[in-house]
Design a protein around this motif. Structure first.
Motif, PDB file in Angstrom:
ATOM      1  N   HIS A 100      36.438  38.645  43.474  1.00 25.29           N
ATOM      2  CA  HIS A 100      36.331  39.168  44.838  1.00 25.29           C
ATOM      3  C   HIS A 100      35.898  38.086  45.828  1.00 25.29           C
ATOM      4  CE1 HIS A 100      36.127  43.473  43.123  1.00 25.29           C
ATOM      5  NE2 HIS A 100      37.357  43.066  43.338  1.00 25.29           N
ATOM      6  N   HIS A 176      33.933  46.125  36.515  1.00 21.98           N
ATOM      7  CA  HIS A 176      33.970  46.099  37.985  1.00 21.98           C
ATOM      8  C   HIS A 176      35.284  45.467  38.428  1.00 21.98           C
ATOM      9  CE1 HIS A 176      32.998  45.429  42.145  1.00 21.98           C
ATOM     10  NE2 HIS A 176      33.257  44.139  41.983  1.00 21.98           N
ATOM     11  N   ASP A 195      28.916  41.732  40.351  1.00 25.43           N
ATOM     12  CA  ASP A 195      29.086  43.113  40.824  1.00 25.43           C
ATOM     13  C   ASP A 195      29.143  44.151  39.704  1.00 25.43           C
ATOM     14  OD1 ASP A 195      28.968  42.271  43.384  1.00 25.43           O
ATOM     15  OD2 ASP A 195      31.043  42.741  43.911  1.00 25.43           O
TER      16      ASP A 195
HETATM   17 ZN   LIG Z   1      33.154  42.654  43.556  1.00 18.85          ZN
END
Ligand SMILES: [Zn+2]
Length: 310
Positions: A100, A176, A195
């Motif tokens: 991410h 995740h 995360d």
């Molecule tokens: Zn993330």
């Protein structure tokens, strides 16, 4: 050579340039030789420059280790300055916990030879297959200037790593995202989860595999570490509070969405269902619920359709 008047004339023809935005990063001491730069407990927005993920700085005799690098070249560069000030040494290594962009794009500020990720994350990041950069440039504009992610040259593998006298243990998990890295600092019992763990902030699920995520949380909980640095939200000074909170949200989310579908709700209605009081303290809960509806709805629908023969 341009005359001064010509130059001024040329400049006057340009649109007014806003001053480049600046990150104001603050490091919180967490344990001996470990600091966390807390992200804003908010969605990525112009107001925060994408600095929403927690970044961990670890001092070692060989240089500072960063766990995640922020959302932009500029944030990565600011983290490098901060890490040097805190530890007295330049950054020697950057571990990316997952693909991410709020965690990974700041790696732009470091040479590829310094950046470590799992092979899956390295492939995802290098190819930008999810099209993150275009989305982030749209959201963050000038904050993103100069951001170009290197292909991580170092492979993060599960197991012990010794850097400058500091013993770390890497865990390669998933849930995740397709590949999530967690890092344990052995000396202080500090577990940095990326995360896989959110604390007092609702979990984000754009690439989640919920059963895998639950298994990963079980593995992390079993470590019995002293404290947890989540990907988002405050540091948890207990071994299990944030892990249990993340787990409880995921355990609620999936059946709640399925029930909404069974009740004939639209996606909008499903995004507006009541959130149980136990999650009242979670930042951006409504927004993340609505995002999760968009992430999971098509899959839930497909699962409900009768299986077609042949
Ligand atoms: Zn993330």
């Amino acid at each position: 050579m341009l005359a001064r008047r010509q130059l001024l004339g040329a400049l006057a023809g340009l649109p007014l340039l806003a001053a480049a935005p600046d990150y104001r990063l603050v490091a919180e001491p967490v344990a001996a030789g470990i600091w966390v730069v807390r992200g804003a407990d908010a969605p990525i927005a112009m107001a925060n420059g994408g600095a929403i993920a927690n970044i961990t700085i670890i001092a070692t005799d060989a240089g500072a280790v960063l766990i995640d690098a922020g959302a932009s070249h500029r944030q990565g560069a600011a983290l490098a300055v901060l890490a040097r000030r805190l530890t007295g040494t330049p950054v020697a290594r950057v571990y990316l916990t997952h693909l991410h962009p709020d965690h990974s794009f700041g790696a732009s500020a470091f040479p590829a030879s310094m950046v470590a990720a799992t092979p899956a994350v390295a492939a995802q990041v290098a190819g930008d297959k999810a099209g993150f950069s275009a989305g982030l440039y749209r959201l963050l504009g000038d904050w993103m200037r100069g951001t170009e992610l290197p292909a991580p040259a170092l492979v993060a593998q599960a197991g012990p790593v010794l850097i400058g006298g500091r013993a770390l243990r890497l865990f390669t998990l998933a849930g995740h995202s397709p590949s999530d890295l967690a890092v344990l600092d052995e000396a202080t019992g500090t577990l940095i989860t990326g995360d896989l763990v959110f604390h007092n902030r609702a979990p984000a699920t754009p690439h989640a595999d919920l059963p895998a995520w639950r298994r990963a949380l079980d593995q992390l909980a079993a470590l019995g570490q002293a404290r947890v640095v989540p990907g988002h939200g405050p540091v948890d000074g207990t071994p299990g509070t944030a892990i249990a909170q993340t787990r409880a949200w995921l355990d609620w989310l999936e059946p709640a969405l399925r029930a909404a579908m069974e009740a004939g709700m639209t996606m909008v209605e499903a995004g507006n269902i009541a959130i149980p009081p136990q999650f009242a303290g979670l930042a951006v809960a409504r927004l993340e619920l609505q995002r999760s509806v968009s992430h999971f709805w098509a899959g839930l629908e497909a699962a409900r359709l009768p299986r077609l023969a042949g």
